[in-house]
Design a protein around this motif. Structure first.
Motif, PDB file in Angstrom:
ATOM      1  N   ARG A  98       0.831  -1.147  -0.141  1.00 47.40           N
ATOM      2  CA  ARG A  98      -0.138   0.087   0.065  1.00 47.40           C
ATOM      3  C   ARG A  98       0.907   1.321  -0.107  1.00 47.40           C
ATOM      4  O   ARG A  98       0.704   2.275  -0.666  1.00 47.40           O
ATOM      5  N   LEU A  99       1.985   1.105   0.732  1.00 50.96           N
ATOM      6  CA  LEU A  99       2.803   2.440   0.636  1.00 50.96           C
ATOM      7  C   LEU A  99       3.484   2.598  -0.383  1.00 50.96           C
ATOM      8  O   LEU A  99       3.884   3.768  -0.882  1.00 50.96           O
ATOM      9  N   GLU A 100       3.633   1.624  -1.302  1.00 51.54           N
ATOM     10  CA  GLU A 100       4.210   1.489  -2.615  1.00 51.54           C
ATOM     11  C   GLU A 100       3.455   2.013  -3.719  1.00 51.54           C
ATOM     12  O   GLU A 100       3.313   2.811  -4.637  1.00 51.54           O
ATOM     13  N   ALA A 173      17.044   7.457   0.872  1.00 50.60           N
ATOM     14  CA  ALA A 173      17.823   6.908  -0.059  1.00 50.60           C
ATOM     15  C   ALA A 173      17.896   7.470  -1.507  1.00 50.60           C
ATOM     16  O   ALA A 173      18.593   7.741  -2.166  1.00 50.60           O
ATOM     17  N   GLY A 174      16.536   7.863  -1.831  1.00 57.84           N
ATOM     18  CA  GLY A 174      16.223   8.723  -2.875  1.00 57.84           C
ATOM     19  C   GLY A 174      16.202   7.882  -4.211  1.00 57.84           C
ATOM     20  O   GLY A 174      15.616   8.504  -5.178  1.00 57.84           O
ATOM     21  N   GLY A 175      16.687   6.739  -4.547  1.00 58.72           N
ATOM     22  CA  GLY A 175      16.774   6.109  -5.364  1.00 58.72           C
ATOM     23  C   GLY A 175      15.657   5.006  -5.188  1.00 58.72           C
ATOM     24  O   GLY A 175      14.973   4.746  -4.186  1.00 58.72           O
ATOM     25  N   PRO A 176      15.460   3.961  -6.267  1.00 58.31           N
ATOM     26  CA  PRO A 176      14.566   3.047  -6.298  1.00 58.31           C
ATOM     27  C   PRO A 176      14.859   2.000  -5.087  1.00 58.31           C
ATOM     28  O   PRO A 176      16.126   1.183  -4.997  1.00 58.31           O
ATOM     29  N   VAL A 177      14.145   1.642  -4.125  1.00 55.66           N
ATOM     30  CA  VAL A 177      14.334   0.734  -3.042  1.00 55.66           C
ATOM     31  C   VAL A 177      13.118  -0.219  -2.829  1.00 55.66           C
ATOM     32  O   VAL A 177      12.097   0.341  -2.889  1.00 55.66           O
ATOM     33  N   LEU A 179      10.610  -1.657  -0.893  1.00 56.32           N
ATOM     34  CA  LEU A 179      10.145  -1.455   0.507  1.00 56.32           C
ATOM     35  C   LEU A 179       9.763  -2.632   0.988  1.00 56.32           C
ATOM     36  O   LEU A 179       9.894  -2.982   2.293  1.00 56.32           O
ATOM     37  N   ARG A 180       9.118  -3.616   0.200  1.00 53.92           N
ATOM     38  CA  ARG A 180       8.674  -5.007   0.722  1.00 53.92           C
ATOM     39  C   ARG A 180       9.926  -5.763   1.218  1.00 53.92           C
ATOM     40  O   ARG A 180       9.663  -6.541   2.283  1.00 53.92           O
ATOM     41  N   ALA A 181      11.106  -5.810   0.527  1.00 54.80           N
ATOM     42  CA  ALA A 181      12.297  -6.224   1.153  1.00 54.80           C
ATOM     43  C   ALA A 181      12.640  -5.895   2.275  1.00 54.80           C
ATOM     44  O   ALA A 181      13.148  -6.569   3.360  1.00 54.80           O
ATOM     45  N   ARG A 182      12.626  -4.299   2.444  1.00 55.70           N
ATOM     46  CA  ARG A 182      13.006  -3.835   3.688  1.00 55.70           C
ATOM     47  C   ARG A 182      12.305  -4.088   4.936  1.00 55.70           C
ATOM     48  O   ARG A 182      12.555  -4.406   5.934  1.00 55.70           O
ATOM     49  N   PHE A 183      10.933  -4.011   4.514  1.00 57.51           N
ATOM     50  CA  PHE A 183       9.925  -4.514   5.974  1.00 57.51           C
ATOM     51  C   PHE A 183      10.251  -6.025   6.247  1.00 57.51           C
ATOM     52  O   PHE A 183      10.216  -6.358   7.575  1.00 57.51           O
ATOM     53  N   GLN A 184      10.508  -6.802   5.166  1.00 59.63           N
ATOM     54  CA  GLN A 184      10.604  -8.310   5.481  1.00 59.63           C
ATOM     55  C   GLN A 184      11.925  -8.367   6.379  1.00 59.63           C
ATOM     56  O   GLN A 184      12.002  -9.109   7.259  1.00 59.63           O
ATOM     57  N   GLU A 185      12.917  -7.932   5.930  1.00 60.60           N
ATOM     58  CA  GLU A 185      14.061  -7.847   6.519  1.00 60.60           C
ATOM     59  C   GLU A 185      14.039  -7.388   8.208  1.00 60.60           C
ATOM     60  O   GLU A 185      14.467  -8.042   8.996  1.00 60.60           O
ATOM     61  N   ALA A 186      13.393  -6.237   8.356  1.00 64.30           N
ATOM     62  CA  ALA A 186      13.203  -5.540   9.747  1.00 64.30           C
ATOM     63  C   ALA A 186      12.454  -6.756  10.418  1.00 64.30           C
ATOM     64  O   ALA A 186      12.706  -6.938  11.704  1.00 64.30           O
TER      65      ALA A 186
END
Length: 221
Positions: A98-100, A173-177, A179-186
């Motif tokens: 949703r955030l994306e 970060a400013g570039g393409p990141v 977010l799903r992978a970052r949330f999963q990692e956290a």
């Protein structure tokens, strides 16, 4: 009468959607009512029929976002085919989606970090996700996925802080990141610190059993 009500509903939804785009792009103070009207193709009279002011319109965007968070949380909490931690992963993955992709949720995130809407954080989407996370943490303890001595409140606070931090880091970060992978990692870092050895061993073999799908989000207003 029914046709008029449906037309009014569609007009209101179009204005909220256009406002979300404008607030998400420009913030609250710099948002232009004229651009909102242009984006919605509504008349000024129609806008003031539904909303008293720009603040009233912003609060309608916030309320719509909260409804979407609530819908996501309730749908995942109702799942009976998954363990608690897989359910939590699915819900958090959906929030990342949703955030994306969801302009309403994106606008809420932008609005609640502005001074005019600081107080709305207490009743916003993050609070709904936090409550659902705690429910799932308690379930995970009962199901032997988190250790018996795990503190649900500590778990919830840590997950919430980790996700919020990742969301802000994406902006920096400013570039393409991803977010799903970052949330999963956290989530994985927090879960692995409190998980039972039995769950951790199974997770290393099987991974997550639930992910969100964009087509299930119902992004049309």
């Amino acid at each position: 009468m029914a046709r008029q009500q449906e037309r009014a509903r569609r007009t209101r939804a179009a204005i909220i959607r256009s406002a979300a785009v404008e607030f998400g792009k420009s913030g609250y103070a710099a948002a232009s009512l004229n651009r909102i009207l242009e984006g919605s193709r509504a008349t000024k009279g129609a806008m003031y029929f539904h909303f008293d002011s720009k603040e009233d319109l912003a609060r309608a965007v916030l309320e719509t976002a909260v409804d979407r968070y609530r819908t996501s949380a309730e749908r995942w909490l109702a799942r009976t085919d998954l363990g608690a931690l897989d359910t939590l992963h699915g819900m958090i993955d959906e929030i990342a989606l949703r955030l994306e992709h969801d302009i309403i949720v994106q606008a809420e995130f932008r609005l609640i970090i502005e001074p005019d809407f600081y107080r709305d954080v207490q009743s916003g989407g993050g609070r709904i996700v936090g409550r659902a996370t705690r429910v799932l943490a308690v379930r995970a303890i009962d199901q032997g996925q988190l250790r018996a001595d795990a503190d649900p409140d500590r778990f919830t606070r840590t997950v919430a802080a980790a996700l919020a931090g990742q969301r802000y880091l994406v902006d920096i970060a400013g570039g393409p990141v991803d977010l799903r992978a970052r949330f999963q990692e956290a989530l994985e870092v927090v879960v692995e610190a409190m998980a039972t050895p039995e769950w951790a061993e199974k997770f290393r073999a099987d991974g997550w059993r639930a992910t969100a799908r964009l087509e299930e989000l119902g992004l049309g207003l």
